[in-house]
Design an enzyme around this catalytic site. Structure first.
Site, PDB file in Angstrom:
ATOM      1  N   ASP A  98      54.303  28.625  72.457  1.00  0.00           N
ATOM      2  CA  ASP A  98      53.739  28.315  71.178  1.00  0.00           C
ATOM      3  C   ASP A  98      52.265  27.482  71.674  1.00  0.00           C
ATOM      4  O   ASP A  98      52.533  26.580  72.352  1.00  0.00           O
ATOM      5  CB  ASP A  98      54.710  27.679  70.394  1.00  0.00           C
ATOM      6  CG  ASP A  98      53.972  27.427  68.957  1.00  0.00           C
ATOM      7  OD1 ASP A  98      52.864  27.896  68.706  1.00  0.00           O
ATOM      8  OD2 ASP A  98      54.331  26.637  68.068  1.00  0.00           O
TER       9      ASP A  98
ATOM     10  N   HIS B 217      39.117  43.296  87.632  1.00  0.00           N
ATOM     11  CA  HIS B 217      38.584  44.448  86.968  1.00  0.00           C
ATOM     12  C   HIS B 217      39.394  45.249  87.815  1.00  0.00           C
ATOM     13  O   HIS B 217      40.156  44.859  88.583  1.00  0.00           O
ATOM     14  CB  HIS B 217      37.135  44.511  87.112  1.00  0.00           C
ATOM     15  CG  HIS B 217      36.835  44.451  88.702  1.00  0.00           C
ATOM     16  ND1 HIS B 217      36.547  43.194  89.542  1.00  0.00           N
ATOM     17  CD2 HIS B 217      36.531  45.459  89.790  1.00  0.00           C
ATOM     18  CE1 HIS B 217      36.254  43.374  90.692  1.00  0.00           C
ATOM     19  NE2 HIS B 217      36.352  44.857  90.994  1.00  0.00           N
TER      20      HIS B 217
ATOM     21  N   ARG C  20      52.794  28.728  53.563  1.00  0.00           N
ATOM     22  CA  ARG C  20      51.270  28.204  53.723  1.00  0.00           C
ATOM     23  C   ARG C  20      50.467  28.668  52.790  1.00  0.00           C
ATOM     24  O   ARG C  20      50.650  29.925  52.065  1.00  0.00           O
ATOM     25  CB  ARG C  20      50.963  28.210  55.070  1.00  0.00           C
ATOM     26  CG  ARG C  20      51.768  27.574  56.279  1.00  0.00           C
ATOM     27  CD  ARG C  20      51.152  27.880  57.676  1.00  0.00           C
ATOM     28  NE  ARG C  20      51.968  27.468  58.646  1.00  0.00           N
ATOM     29  CZ  ARG C  20      51.941  26.302  59.281  1.00  0.00           C
ATOM     30  NH1 ARG C  20      50.670  25.611  58.833  1.00  0.00           N
ATOM     31  NH2 ARG C  20      52.545  25.823  60.264  1.00  0.00           N
TER      32      ARG C  20
ATOM     33  N   HIS D 254      62.959  31.877  61.230  1.00  0.00           N
ATOM     34  CA  HIS D 254      62.966  31.440  62.528  1.00  0.00           C
ATOM     35  C   HIS D 254      64.254  31.808  63.271  1.00  0.00           C
ATOM     36  O   HIS D 254      65.275  31.422  62.872  1.00  0.00           O
ATOM     37  CB  HIS D 254      62.725  29.958  62.598  1.00  0.00           C
ATOM     38  CG  HIS D 254      61.461  29.540  61.903  1.00  0.00           C
ATOM     39  ND1 HIS D 254      60.240  28.945  62.409  1.00  0.00           N
ATOM     40  CD2 HIS D 254      60.867  29.549  60.738  1.00  0.00           C
ATOM     41  CE1 HIS D 254      59.432  28.572  61.729  1.00  0.00           C
ATOM     42  NE2 HIS D 254      59.597  29.057  60.458  1.00  0.00           N
TER      43      HIS D 254
ATOM     44  N   LYS E 289      63.391  67.738  65.384  1.00  0.00           N
ATOM     45  CA  LYS E 289      64.777  68.131  65.669  1.00  0.00           C
ATOM     46  C   LYS E 289      64.842  69.250  66.637  1.00  0.00           C
ATOM     47  O   LYS E 289      63.864  70.269  66.576  1.00  0.00           O
ATOM     48  CB  LYS E 289      65.274  68.916  64.522  1.00  0.00           C
ATOM     49  CG  LYS E 289      66.911  69.368  64.550  1.00  0.00           C
ATOM     50  CD  LYS E 289      67.526  69.974  63.286  1.00  0.00           C
ATOM     51  CE  LYS E 289      69.031  70.047  63.397  1.00  0.00           C
ATOM     52  NZ  LYS E 289      69.420  70.834  64.740  1.00  0.00           N
TER      53      LYS E 289
ATOM     54  N   GLY F 113      48.146  28.727  65.268  1.00  0.00           N
ATOM     55  CA  GLY F 113      47.940  28.989  66.853  1.00  0.00           C
ATOM     56  C   GLY F 113      48.485  30.554  66.749  1.00  0.00           C
ATOM     57  O   GLY F 113      48.608  31.593  66.106  1.00  0.00           O
TER      58      GLY F 113
ATOM     59  N   ASP G  98      65.729  72.044  69.627  1.00  0.00           N
ATOM     60  CA  ASP G  98      66.598  73.166  69.665  1.00  0.00           C
ATOM     61  C   ASP G  98      67.232  73.160  71.047  1.00  0.00           C
ATOM     62  O   ASP G  98      66.774  73.893  71.862  1.00  0.00           O
ATOM     63  CB  ASP G  98      65.764  74.353  69.481  1.00  0.00           C
ATOM     64  CG  ASP G  98      66.617  75.682  69.118  1.00  0.00           C
ATOM     65  OD1 ASP G  98      67.760  75.488  69.222  1.00  0.00           O
ATOM     66  OD2 ASP G  98      65.776  76.608  68.887  1.00  0.00           O
TER      67      ASP G  98
ATOM     68  N   GLY H 234      50.044  30.359  61.135  1.00  0.00           N
ATOM     69  CA  GLY H 234      50.129  28.982  61.076  1.00  0.00           C
ATOM     70  C   GLY H 234      48.666  28.627  61.936  1.00  0.00           C
ATOM     71  O   GLY H 234      47.613  28.979  61.293  1.00  0.00           O
TER      72      GLY H 234
ATOM     73  N   ASP I 105      39.361  48.864  89.954  1.00  0.00           N
ATOM     74  CA  ASP I 105      37.973  49.717  90.775  1.00  0.00           C
ATOM     75  C   ASP I 105      38.752  51.221  90.616  1.00  0.00           C
ATOM     76  O   ASP I 105      39.817  51.496  91.243  1.00  0.00           O
ATOM     77  CB  ASP I 105      37.996  49.264  92.219  1.00  0.00           C
ATOM     78  CG  ASP I 105      37.242  47.998  92.193  1.00  0.00           C
ATOM     79  OD1 ASP I 105      36.271  47.821  91.579  1.00  0.00           O
ATOM     80  OD2 ASP I 105      37.787  47.140  93.085  1.00  0.00           O
TER      81      ASP I 105
END
Length: 840
Positions: free
Chosen positions: A678, A46, A787, A660, A268, A717, A270, A715, A48
């Site tokens: 992966d 966490h 797929r 790939h 833009k 994962g 100036d 796919g 603090d």
């Protein structure tokens, strides 16, 4: 009189100071409104959050850390007050002691209640305040929640207010991985590594003086100020040669903002165009013509000294007036010594010895964003929007800005005026050569008006007068310059009526002039003087005539058999796939372009025979390129790569569904610029297990100082993506990844395996580190998968990943949503970090 209770009694009661290095609790008078955040890896990680109030540090445990996203409300559990001496504590609390674990000083600075509010509002259950820290800045809000049931503790919500410091959901906690005090990672602190130096603070988090806030304000999000984890070294520690000046790319004036998602749009500015070179010997600042003006911009040079180099940055230096860039104010600031200015950086031409000019525009900007993380506020990242340029233009004009610059998202950088950069102005303005001046009848006034000229095919031609926009100081200063360059005859033919009584000067000075239009005689109407342009030569000043913007981008590649169904069961055709890739090309090319690729080709559709192709057989046409790469056996093979949308479309025309990519670019094959882990689950594991594994990998990488991002694979994962400065070579990268994966598998053998064999994966997640070796590839962001459902690999944030139920969450039907997400706040800076492999 009853003695007031000790506000630190609870703090002291919880700790045994004979065993912990934490300071004993004593109320102190305090020195102001200090705040700090300590990253604390105890029972659970966490942050603090602490505010100095009434001699103690009021404290909250923010379970998921602070977020720059105003839509993200983070739970903050009120804890006991801490002593002011705790503000500098960094180290380890022994196991078995209260809060046992590692503590990092993660942020430090000052706070103040907003005008009309006070610290006493805390007792009422709300506090609206501003922070000026190393990482947390701008307006924030703390709100106490009503207790539920028998809750005894106080639960609060910490939320960022939408201002110029708002940003990506995970930008702070996932990228700010080192101590603002010592520069150490959590692991280095836990291991007791002595800090090599104490990092300086700018007045307890007060940012260095700048020239004003971002002109985009709430319209364009500002890059978050985080400290990169393993940044490439600064010039002071490196000695790398400063990049040489390059001719800057210039924009073509158009009459309307170009349409389509192929364009990104910026404000833009100036000001003065500048190229900032960083390296050995200190920063150098060049004008657009190559003049060294470092001494004229001392504040910008000072701010640039802390940036990592070597690097060559393109941008605009401005001065602010009433919150907006103002050219006249810039002139005044330069006359007064060049302080109080801001540089808006919008392109990165070189970094760490790497030439980036061939990279797509969007990729260069994301590299620039990472380079400027935590930079001095006098150098700011120029934000942009993708598509929707007309809306930005209307906003800029309504609020008094100069206009918009539009850039092709997939275009390389070219040192010339091109139509890949376009500028659209809210009002007409440009440079003119000063031909002479007409005297004024008013006593004490240096002149009445200036006579202007422009270069044409036959030399200088008269272009009208300008008689407004001069201060008395400007009139006097210009008159003194005119007397020094007086001439007997005009440098251009001037109509007799206009020439009567005029005094002539040599055509050396260039004036910036705003005007409503050119008349039929090509002279200006309703002109107003803005200032002299010392960065431009008179010989280069020509009339700028707006042209029509290009038509919305269409590929030159003809897609045949568009109606052929290639995703059976989904009804999606080759034409649908081509339309998807053309639409997302601007956001896909930063990851796909100029990288050796392997293609998954399915000429008859995904359900029929598909095959990989990585070598160039000469059948794709000129839009698909090849790079010669030496194989293990010593032979040389031509590998494929593309550098624009037409290259992608040429591959799609040849039946490609998937792209790939290597982990390195064609410019430096042997040095990876990213790592990919992966996470491949066994058949029996659900996606929840994969998500938890990815989050755990992220935390382990963060402990050693590496920022990572999740990519839905489309796919089974999730890919955990780790960007790198291309410095380490493939053997070192592979060794690191293998050791990291095997260490996790050994620590949790019931969850993970680093063994490629199928038999070892039963009920486990395979950490595929083999993607990170020379010649291996991984699917790239925004690439379609062959797929069912036509899913795509899609970048997400770690916060989003918690609620996503499938790695196939996005499909090729979601092109519009993916484009909107890519330029939205949540994904700002995704996949980019200026970091190197740690020495572990």
């Amino acid at each position: 009189m009853a003695k007031s209770p000790d506000p630190l009694a609870k703090y002291n009661a919880k700790r045994d100071f004979a065993k912990t290095a934490e300071p004993a609790g004593e109320v102190a008078p305090g020195k102001g409104h200090r705040f700090m955040v300590q990253k604390h890896d105890a029972t659970r990680l966490h942050w603090d959050f602490r505010l100095e109030i009434d001699g103690v540090l009021k404290s909250w445990a923010v379970t998921r850390g602070p977020s720059l996203d105003p839509d993200e409300k983070r739970l903050a559990v009120r804890t006991e007050d801490h002593p002011l001496s705790y503000a500098d504590f960094e180290g380890t609390i022994p196991k078995g002691q209260y809060g046992g674990g590692t503590v990092m000083l993660w942020d430090d600075g000052s706070w103040a209640p907003i005008e009309g509010k006070s610290a006493q509002d805390l007792e009422k259950g709300h506090l609206h305040f501003t922070l000026d820290g190393e990482r947390m800045k701008g307006e924030w809000l703390l709100i106490r929640l009503k207790p539920r049931g028998r809750e005894k503790g106080e639960n609060w919500l910490l939320r960022k207010i939408d201002d110029e410091y708002a940003g990506a959901t995970d930008a702070l906690v996932e990228t700010a991985l080192t101590s603002v005090k010592t520069g150490r990672t959590m692991q280095e602190i836990a291991e007791g590594m002595k800090p090599t130096k104490i990092l300086p603070r700018r007045g307890r988090g007060t940012s260095a003086a700048g020239g004003g806030g971002s002109p985009q304000a709430s319209r364009l999000p500002k890059s978050p100020s985080t400290t990169a984890s393993r940044r490439s070294p600064s010039p002071s520690g490196g000695g790398s040669k400063s990049p040489a000046f390059r001719k800057p790319q210039l924009a073509t004036l158009v009459d309307t903002v170009p349409a389509g998602n192929q364009w990104l749009h910026e404000v833009k500015y100036d000001g003065y165009r500048a190229l900032l070179s960083i390296g050995a010997g200190g920063p150098k600042i060049y004008t657009r013509t190559g003049l060294d003006w470092t001494d004229r911009f001392p504040g910008i040079a000072e701010a640039a000294a802390s940036l990592p180099g070597p690097a060559l940055i393109d941008g605009e230096i401005v001065a602010f007036k009433e919150g907006k860039p103002d050219f006249s104010s810039l002139q005044e600031a330069l006359s007064a010594g060049g302080e109080g200015l801001t540089m808006f950086a919008f392109d990165l031409l070189e970094a760490s010895g790497e030439d980036l000019t061939k990279q797509p525009q969007l990729a260069r900007k994301e590299r620039l964003r990472a380079l400027l993380e935590g930079a001095d506020q006098r150098i700011q990242f120029s934000e942009h929007v993708l598509g929707a340029g007309e809306k930005l233009f209307e906003t800029m004009c309504r609020e008094g800005y100069e206009g918009v610059v539009s850039k092709r998202a997939d275009a390389p950088y070219r040192g010339a005026r091109t139509k890949a950069w376009l500028k659209t102005k809210c009002i007409r303005r440009q440079e003119f050569v000063i031909l002479g001046w007409s005297p004024s009848s008013a006593k004490g006034r240096g002149f009445k008006s200036l006579l202007l000229g422009l270069n044409g095919p036959e030399g200088l031609v008269y272009a009208g007068r300008v008689g407004t926009g001069f201060s008395m100081e400007t009139l006097q200063g210009l008159r003194e310059q005119f007397d020094r360059i007086a001439a007997k005859q005009p440098a251009a033919e001037v109509p007799r009526a206009e020439a009567r009584g005029a005094h002539w000067v040599k055509p050396e000075l260039v004036a910036e002039v705003a005007f409503s239009e050119f008349t039929a005689d090509n002279v200006v109407r309703h002109a107003s003087f803005l200032g002299l342009r010392e960065d431009k030569e008179a010989k280069d000043v020509v009339a700028e005539k707006p042209v029509a913007p290009p038509e919305p981008a269409r590929s030159t590649i003809r897609i045949s058999s568009r109606e052929r169904v290639i995703f059976p069961g989904d009804g999606l055709t080759k034409g649908d796939l081509a339309d998807y890739y053309l639409a997302v090309a601007p956001i896909a090319l930063p990851w796909l372009a100029n990288r050796p690729i392997s293609l998954v080709r399915c000429p008859q559709g995904r359900a029929r025979a598909c095959f990989f192709q990585k070598h160039d057989a000469g059948s794709f046409g000129e839009q698909v390129h090849h790079v010669e790469i030496r194989e293990k056996d010593g032979s040389v093979e031509p590998y494929l790569y593309v550098d624009d949308a037409d290259g992608i479309m040429a591959c799609v025309q040849m039946g490609t569904i998937e792209f790939h990519g290597w982990g390195s670019l064609v410019a430096d094959i042997e040095k990876p610029d990213r790592l990919v882990f992966d996470l491949d689950p066994d058949e029996g594991l659900d996606f929840e297990a994969v998500k938890k594994a990815a989050a755990d990998l992220k935390d382990h990488l963060a402990d050693i100082g590496l920022t990572s991002w999740p990519l839905l694979s489309g796919g089974k994962g999730v890919h955990v993506v780790v960007p790198l400065v291309p410095r380490a070579e493939w053997p070192e990268a592979r060794s690191f990844c293998e050791r990291f994966a095997r260490a996790l598998a050994e620590a949790e053998p019931d969850r993970f395996t680093a063994n490629l064999k199928k038999a070892s994966r039963k009920g486990k997640i395979f950490i595929d580190y083999l993607r990170n070796q020379r010649g291996s590839t991984a699917v790239l962001p925004y690439v379609a998968r062959a797929r069912e459902g036509a899913p795509v690999a899609a970048p997400v944030t770690w916060t989003e990943l918690r609620d996503i139920d499938s790695p196939r969450h996005f499909t090729i039907r979601d092109a519009a949503a993916l484009l909107e997400r890519a330029t939205g706040r949540a994904l700002q800076g995704w996949g980019v970090a200026d970091q190197t492999l740690p020495d572990v």
